[in-house]
Every structure is written in structure tokens, then in C-alpha cells.
Design an enzyme around this catalytic site. Structure first.
Site, short mmCIF file in Angstrom:
data_model
loop_
_atom_site.label_atom_id
_atom_site.label_comp_id
_atom_site.label_asym_id
_atom_site.label_seq_id
_atom_site.Cartn_x
_atom_site.Cartn_y
_atom_site.Cartn_z
N TRP A 82 7.72 67.50 -66.90
CA TRP A 82 7.93 68.59 -67.87
C TRP A 82 9.42 68.84 -68.06
CZ3 TRP A 82 10.55 73.19 -67.62
CH2 TRP A 82 10.32 74.09 -68.66
N HIS A 83 10.18 68.69 -66.95
CA HIS A 83 11.60 69.01 -67.04
C HIS A 83 12.37 68.03 -67.90
CE1 HIS A 83 10.79 71.80 -63.74
NE2 HIS A 83 11.89 72.41 -64.14
N GLY A 84 11.91 66.81 -68.00
CA GLY A 84 12.64 65.87 -68.83
C GLY A 84 11.96 64.52 -68.84
N PHE B 221 15.40 71.25 -71.73
CA PHE B 221 14.02 70.96 -71.33
C PHE B 221 13.02 71.61 -72.31
CE2 PHE B 221 16.20 71.28 -67.02
CZ PHE B 221 16.63 69.98 -67.09
#
Lengths: 458, 387
Positions: free
Chosen positions: A320-322, A458
Site C-alpha cells: 500500500w505504501h508504494g 503514497f
């Protein structure tokens, strides 16, 4: 439009008084929606259409779901639609890159053209918020929001639009319905939150970024002490950056009478990794817990399934963060950390014999190690940093003593806050002195550059 | 005393924060009063504590060309002691010469009872000079002012700031930020607003002064990264070296004006490859702002004398020279029509130039002599006394 820039100051000086007038009328939410779309469109006017699309779809899906005999199908439609959007904008390049690498390694002479899509800022945050509404409604935890204006405002409310907190409909929607305007106390509380956030971001995060960026941009040029120091400083930089953003977001919202959830609760005082995740980016951690970990079975189906669920949740959280393998590995490292420490943490020996400070330092050290993957430009860079930390020689890291002193002051403050001496920090004089010092520091000593928030990517 | 750190909302309890900094309205008023008082008093007290002796010429050190707080302070000092102020760009400041070889220095030598102060600023151009005088030169009132105009700024549309393509010029914080529009100025909205607010609050300019004077023109945090083991507060000595101190041989920490024997063939800021494409006074942005500067100075009760050039005409030839002469004639006409005393000398001998607009030491001496025998100058400046 970032909170610590002039355009936002002007924007808020216009939006706020009008909001105070309209709050008690039926135009209050509409004004908030216009303001929020303007706020988002300021970055790129096309983003307004981007946020409008999932808002319309989820609003319509909820209406259909209410009448449908097959609500599960409509839930799937909504989730599929949101994940498709997220996948297209966030992961298209990542997927094509990896397919091309695979084709190349299989010696297949074909290459898919990279889509070259830029991730619209805030997308991951508002899509998750919209999804949580649909899931909560499907579960029967909340009622359907009848007003499209109020629902669209819930998705796009400008203080939290770009980087959260990811609010739950059960908390925010009733507040949008509330006719009573913000009180003086709301305003002063909001101001308190905003000033603390501004200080964290401008005075601390942007300061530490100078050293961290220098080292992490060319890690092969630095020796072990500098790499360790940069990692330590990055741990604080990202905390100050993101929690500073959240404080400002909560402050702005609070001035308008909205109570957004607490997103950071002194995470570097955590005594276990589980504790860390209940203190760090709480709105996202609880989102993954409620909508991924528990639906997967949580800890109810035996030790193996518990660890499997934990692992999957952490990897998805990393992703999800990247869209990069470094984030996936960051998630994996945390998952492995949880596996290795969970059992130990539950023993009486660990709870009673190991001093609290030792547990806190251990957790902090582990989190710092994991941050290497989060911050490194690539897996190769992360590998260089880790190997050089253990194999390179000792050289003067040119440690910025003043920065370390500031971190120590914050750390000490947090220790006091969670100790029996908290009453000292509650003294009126201490609180006023803190506010004055922060404002004067911001005015006189803060770095002059305007850096974007890390979590906006993000 | 206890701070309620939770907020009840409906059935949920939302923690307020993870710190104790939560102030009431009364406490915020106290904080505001303290901060406002500090932001007003600190620069004032600093000006009294910090030693600044600009020397007889008042030339601001090269390193501090962007220190408008110091310029304002120097301006105030010069206005309290001198009758005549010489204002302009690097030609007046004396980019290639030491402080005892500038125009104001030679004017002081010739007419020693007049005390000419060098308030030139390196890198300034007419569009920025208007802002400098308007916001940081408020003390310049009821004075004799020699205002220099360098035709170089009209030699190309680029230097006249007319091109649509971004051009990063000196002193962007001093130019008009919103209106009139400067086509080549592409700063962000935020940067423009920041520049505007600096003009009305002393504190940000004072902070810039501290950064320029004590932290090598960076800010304190960046300085501590470059000097990790030094005490950032110990470097604040409350002492501004004067220009002569800065220019002493062996002072390697600062950049001195380029010596005449260190020259290369490229004059400052002149795109020789583009050639000269002189703009006219009707269309020139720089000339328009120069006119406004004259107007501003006159409104403040000053006697304004304009010095045009002398431009190094020896580098021009053919149509370019004709265009320059036409421009110079337009400038003179404008000054006559507006009843402004001026002197627009012809070119100095070629050997008295370092580049297209900067004279050598000998050139400045000659220019000072020419000025002092000019009737208009004598009437407006030399033979006039405010007493």
C-alpha cells in the site's frame, strides 16, 4: 496546497469564515465540498474528476446494496472498482516493469511500454476511506448516507484528503450532520494541534531531511557510522513528517469542529512490535486489522493461520505504501519481526524481567532497521546500506549535534508524557513556554525550504 | 492542574493528542502577545547590540547584497550623516574595484564637504531597485539622490525582463510580484506571497540577515549539517565586518569583488551571443520601473539627479550603436520632459572600461571629475544645501 504554505493560509482564511456562517444552514456541507474540491483541484484540476468517480460509484453502490437481495455482489463491485483505480494509478508501472524483467529473463524479445502514470496524491487514502464506508454499510455497522453532498464531503474533506487520517464513516459522517458550529475551544484546540504539527514538520522533519537525503542518495560513499546515523535520523524524520502532517490535518479539522482520529501515539515508546503498530499510523493499521486481518480469520484459527494472516496483512500494508519491492520487503521484515517476537513478548520473563527501556530500545532498533528498506531508493541500495553498516570501516559521520539534541528533547518529552512526571508537562507555564518556543523557533531558526510531506507520495 | 486529554464525541472517545500542548483562549492570547512583542523587539534590540560600521563609503559587503535588513540599516545610517546618496547597480557599487575606487569615493575626494554615500547594491536592476527603495529605503527623504541608470538593462528584451521564457534574475524578492506582470518571472504563488509579506514584517528580513551574516547565507539547520560539531550560537558574534574587512587580502572566507586583472571577456549578465537588441523607452519594463523610482524619491521630498551610463559604446558598432544612440536620446528627452536633472556623458575612453558598463578605477575618477564640472550637477547637488 500544503498546510505550511501561503496558498493554504489564504485558502483557509476565505473558507473558514464562510463555513462559520454556513455551518448551521443546509449549505454547510455543500460549502465544505466546494472547498475540498477546490483544495484538491489546486494540485491538478483533473483530480476533481478522479475523486468524483469513486464517490459517485460508491454512493450508487450503497443505494443499490440497500435494496438488493445480493448485497455481496455490490460490495464486490465497489471493492473491484476501487482496487482497479488503485491498481491502474499506483501499480501499473510496477506491474509492467516486473513483467518486462520476467520477459527479459526468459529471453523473450518483447517489452511492454511503461504507462508512465503519475500517482494522484491522496488517492490511496480516500479510496480506502470510501471502501471502509461500503464495507461498514454491508456489515450493517452504519446506516446509508442519503445525501450525496454529505457523502462526497465525507470522502473529500480537505483537511484529511491528501494523507489521512483514514476516517471511518461511523465517526465522521455524524459530525457532518451536526448543525452546531465549532466552539472557541475547538478553535484553540485546533490551533494547538496545528502549531505542534507545523513545528514537527518544518523545524524537525525538514531539518533531519538534509542529512538523511545526503547519505541515502549516495550510500556507497558513506561508512558505517554515517549510515547508522542517517537511518536513526530518518526514523525521526518520517515520524515528524507524517505525524506533523496529521497534527496539522487534525488541527484544521478541529478548528472547523471535526474530531479526526489520533493517528500517532508516541510510537517510538512502544514496548513490542504489536504495540508499535497500535501507535503508528493508527488509522491505516486499524483499517488493515478490521478489513484484512480479521476477515482473513485473525488469530482465531490456530497459530499457523494467525501468522499467515499477519504476514499477508503486513505485506499488503507494505505494498500500500508504494509500488516497489522495497516496500514489500519492509512489510515482510515487519511480519518476520512480529513472528519472532510475538511469542517472546507474551512470556512472563519478557514482561516482568526485561526493563521497559530495554524493550523500547529493542523495538526502536528493529523499526529503524526496517526503515532502511522503506527509505532506500532500491533493493540494491538497501543491500549496500546494510552490508556497509556491518562491513565498512569507521569514519567520522559528521554527526549534527544540534539535530541530535533536538531529538533528545522530543524523546525526553515523550518519556515524561508517559511517566508519572506527566504533571510537569501539564503545568500552564510549561505549556505556554512550549508554544512560545516552538513559534519563535519556527519564525527564526527553521529551515527556509518548503519540502513536501513524505506520505503524499503514497 | 490537569489537562483533559480526551474528547468525548457521541459514544466514542477521541484522544486529543499525544502531548500536553493544549492551550485555552486566554493562554493563546498570552502566547500571541509574547511572540508579537518578541518579533518586534528582537530586530530592534539586535540593531543596537550588533556592531556595524560601514566605513566612510557605506558600501555594503558583497556577501550581503541580499541582506535587505542591513541595507535598510545602512540606509538609515547614511541618511542621518550624509546629504547625498548615490544609488544604483553594480556600476555604482563598484563590482570590479575596491571600496576606495568607486564613484562615490571619488566624488567625496573632489567635493569633500558633501559626503556622498554609496548605496549601490550589486546585482540590482531598475525593476528590483524600485522595490528596494519603496520597502527598504523609506529613510531616504529630503536628501540629494544621484540615481544611476545603466542602459545595459535595456540592451536586450531578456535583460529588460520581457521574454516569456523564464529568466532567473537577481533580487527577485524586490520586483513586483503580481502587478505589473513581469513575463519572465515564473515564481510560484507561494514564493510571491512570501516575498510580499517580507516587505511588511521586519522579522523575516532580520532572519535573512542572521543567516547571511553568520550562517554563510544558508539557514541555521543547514549550517549545523555543514558544521556538525560547532556551536551554532557561538558563531553569532554581533559584529558585521565592514566592506574593507571583507576585502582584505587573505580573507578567503568571503568573495571579494573581482580584481581588474582577473577578468575574462564575458561581461556580467550580457548575452553577447544574442547581440544587442535595444528596447525603447515606450516598451521597456526596466525603464518604466526606473521612472517609478524617480517618482517615489521625489514624492519623499528628495532632489533627484539621474546619471545615465556611461555605457561602453566602444563595443557597439553599426546598427547597434545607432539604436543605442537613439535610446539614449529617448532617455534624455524623457528626463527633460519630466524636469529631472541629469547627466548623460558620452563614452569614457575605451581603456577606462572593464566590460560594457563597468569603468575601471581611473574611469570612476574621470567620471567623478566630469560630473563635478557639469552645470546641472553643480546646480542640483553641489551648490545645493538642505541647511
Amino acid at each position: 496546497m500544503l498546510f505550511h504554505t501561503w496558498p493554504f493560509v489564504i485558502f483557509f482564511l476565505i473558507v473558514y469564515p464562510v463555513y462559520l456562517i454556513l455551518k448551521r444552514t443546509r449549505f454547510g456541507p455543500a460549502w465544505l465540498l466546494i472547498a475540498s474540491y477546490f483544495f484538491y483541484g489546486w494540485i491538478n484540476p483533473l483530480y476533481v474528476f478522479l475523486i468524483l468517480y469513486p464517490t459517485l460509484v460508491d454512493y450508487a453502490v450503497a443505494a443499490r446494496m440497500e435494496k438488493s437481495k445480493r448485497p455481496r455482489m455490490w460490495l464486490a463491485v465497489s471493492i473491484f472498482n476501487n482496487l482497479l483505480l488503485l491498481g491502474f494509478f499506483k501499480y501499473a508501472d510496477f506491474i509492467t516493469d516486473n513483467i518486462n524483467i520476467l520477459l527479459s529473463s526468459l529471453k523473450i524479445p518483447y517489452e511492454i511500454a511503461a504507462p508512465g502514470i503519475l500517482l494522484p496524491v491522496g488517492l490511496s487514502f480516500y479510496l480506502f476511506q470510501s471502501m471502509s464506508y461500503i464495507i461498514d454499510f454491508y456489515r450493517g455497522d452504519i446506516e446509508r448516507e442519503k445525501s450525496f453532498i454529505r457523502y462526497a464531503t465525507f470522502v473529500s474533506l480537505f483537511p484529511r484528503l491528501l494523507a489521512g487520517p483514514i476516517e471511518r464513516a461511523g465517526n465522521l459522517l455524524p459530525q457532518l450532520d451536526k448543525k452546531a458550529g465549532p466552539t472557541i475551544e475547538d478553535f484553540t484546540d485546533g490551533l494547538s494541534l496545528f502549531v505542534v504539527g507545523l513545528f514537527k514538520k518544518v523545524a524537525l522533519a525538514d531539518y533531519l531531511a538534509i542529512y538523511v537525503d545526503k547519505v541515502y542518495s549516495t550510500p556507497e560513499q558513506f561508512q558505517s557510522p554515517a549510515l547508522i546515523l542517517a537511518t536513526f535520523l530518518f526514523a525521526w524524520q518520517i515520524y515528524f513528517d507524517f505525524s506533523g502532517y496529521t497534527d496539522m490535518a487534525r488541527g484544521v479539522a478541529r478548528m472547523m469542529g471535526f474530531r479526526l482520529m489520533l493517528n500517532f501515539n508516541n510510537p517510538y515508546l512502544a514496548t513490542s512490535l504489536g504495540d508499535f503498530w497500535s501507535r503508528w499510523h493508527i488509522s491505516l493499521s486499524s483499517w488493515f486489522k478490521d478489513y484484512v486481518y480479521i476477515p482473513l480469520g485473525g488469530n482465531r484459527k490456530g497459530r499457523f493461520n494467525t501468522y499467515r494472516n499477519m504476514f499477508l496483512t503486513m505485506v499488503i500494508s507494505g505494498l500500500w505504501h508504494g509500488a516497489a519491492w522495497t516496500f514489500v520487503i519492509w512489510g515482510v521484515v515487519h511480519a518476520l519481526g512480529r513472528f519472532l517476537t510475538r511469542e517472546v513478548e507474551q512470556t512472563e520473563f519478557y514482561k516482568e524481567k526485561v526493563p521497559k527501556i530495554a524493550r523500547q530500545l529493542f523495538v526502536f532498533g528493529f523499526v529503524c532497521f526496517a526503515w532502511i528498506f522503506f527509505r532506500a531508493e532500491s533493493i540494491n541500495d538497501a543491500w549496500i546500506i546494510i552490508t556497509r553498516i556491518f562491513t565498512s570501516g569507521i569514519a567520522d559521520p559528521y554527526c549534527p549535534v544540534f539535530a541530535l539534541a533536538l531529538i533528545m528533547i522530543v524523546w525526553l518529552y515523550q518519556f515524561l508524557y508517559e511517566s508519572r512526571l506527566k504533571y510537569i508537562l501539564e503545568l500552564k507555564l510549561v505549556r505556554i513556554a512550549c508554544a512560545v518556543l516552538m513559534i519563535l523557533y519556527l519564525a527564526v531558526l527553521a529551515p527556509s525550504s518548503e519540502q513536501a510531506f513524505i506520505y503524499l507520495q503514497f | 492542574m490537569s489537562v483533559n486529554n480526551t474528547v468525548d464525541f457521541q459514544k466514542t472517545t477521541v484522544p486529543f493528542s499525544s502531548n500536553c500542548i493544549r492551550l485555552s483562549i486566554g493562554q493563546w492570547i498570552i502566547v500571541t502577545v509574547i511572540c508579537l512583542a518578541a518579533s518586534y523587539l528582537i530586530p530592534v534590540l539586535w540593531g543596537r547590540i550588533e556592531k556595524y560600521s560601514p566605513g566612510p563609503d557605506y558600501r555594503i559587503p558583497y556577501e550581503m547584497s541580499n541582506d535587505y535588513w542591513l541595507y535598510e540599516r545602512g540606509c538609515r545610517l547614511a541618511c542621518s550623516r550624509n546629504e547625498t546618496l548615490v544609488i544604483g547597480d553594480s556600476v555604482i557599487w563598484g563590482h570590479y574595484v575596491s571600496s576606495d575606487n568607486t564613484l562615490s569615493h571619488y566624488l567625496n575626494e573632489i567635493a569633500d564637504d558633501k559626503q556622498f554615500a554609496n548605496l549601490g547594491l550589486d546585482g540590482i536592476h531598475p525593476a528590483a531597485m524600485e522595490g528596494l527603495l519603496r520597502y527598504y529605503g523609506k529613510d531616504i527623504s529630503n536628501k540629494n539622490v544621484i540615481l544611476h541608470f545603466n542602459p545595459l538593462w535595456m540592451s536586450t528584451p531578456k535583460l529588460d525582463l520581457q521574454t516569456e521564457k523564464e529568466y532567473r534574475f537577481n533580487h527577485p524578492k524586490l520586483v513586483a510580484q503580481f502587478t505589473p506582470k513581469i513575463p519572465c518571472y515564473k515564481a510560484s504563488f507561494s514564493a510571491r506571497l512570501s516575498a510580499v509579506t517580507r516587505r511588511f514584517f521586519t522579522l523575516p528580513n532580520w532572519v535573512s540577515h542572521i543567516n547571511i551574516t553568520y550562517y554563510n547565507s544558508s539557514d541555521m539547520p543547514a549550517w549545523t549539517i555543514a558544521n556538525p560539531y560547532k556551536n551554532p550560537f557561538k558563531t553569532v558574534t554581533f559584529l558585521i565586518p565592514d566592506t574593507d574587512e571583507y576585502e582584505k587580502p587573505g580573507n578567503s572566507a568571503v568573495r571579494r569583488p573581482r580584481a581588474e586583472n582577473q577578468l575574462n571577456d564575458t561581461p556580467i549578465g550580457v548575452p553577447l551571443t544574442d547581440g544587442y537588441q535595444w528596447v525603447t523607452t515606450e516598451t521597456s519594463l526596466q525603464w518604466d520601473t526606473f521612472g517609478r523610482s524617480i517618482q517615489l524619491l521625489k514624492e519623499r521630498g528628495n532632489r533627484v539627479f539621474v546619471l545615465v551610463g556611461p555605457f561602453n559604446e566602444h563595443v557597439l558598432e553599426g546598427t547597434s550603436l545607432d539604436a543605442y544612440k537613439e535610446l539614449k536620446s529617448q532617455i534624455e528627452q524623457w528626463l527633460l520632459q519630466n524636469n529631472i536633472a541629469y547627466y548623460a556623458p558620452g563614452a569614457l575612453p575605451a581603456e577606462f572600461y572593464i566590460d560594457v558598463s563597468h569603468p575601471t578605477s581611473e574611469g570612476y575618477a574621470l567620471l567623478a571629475q566630469q560630473l563635478c564640472v557639469n552645470e546641472s550637477f553643480k546646480t542640483c547637488i553641489l551648490n545645493f544645501s538642505w541647511d
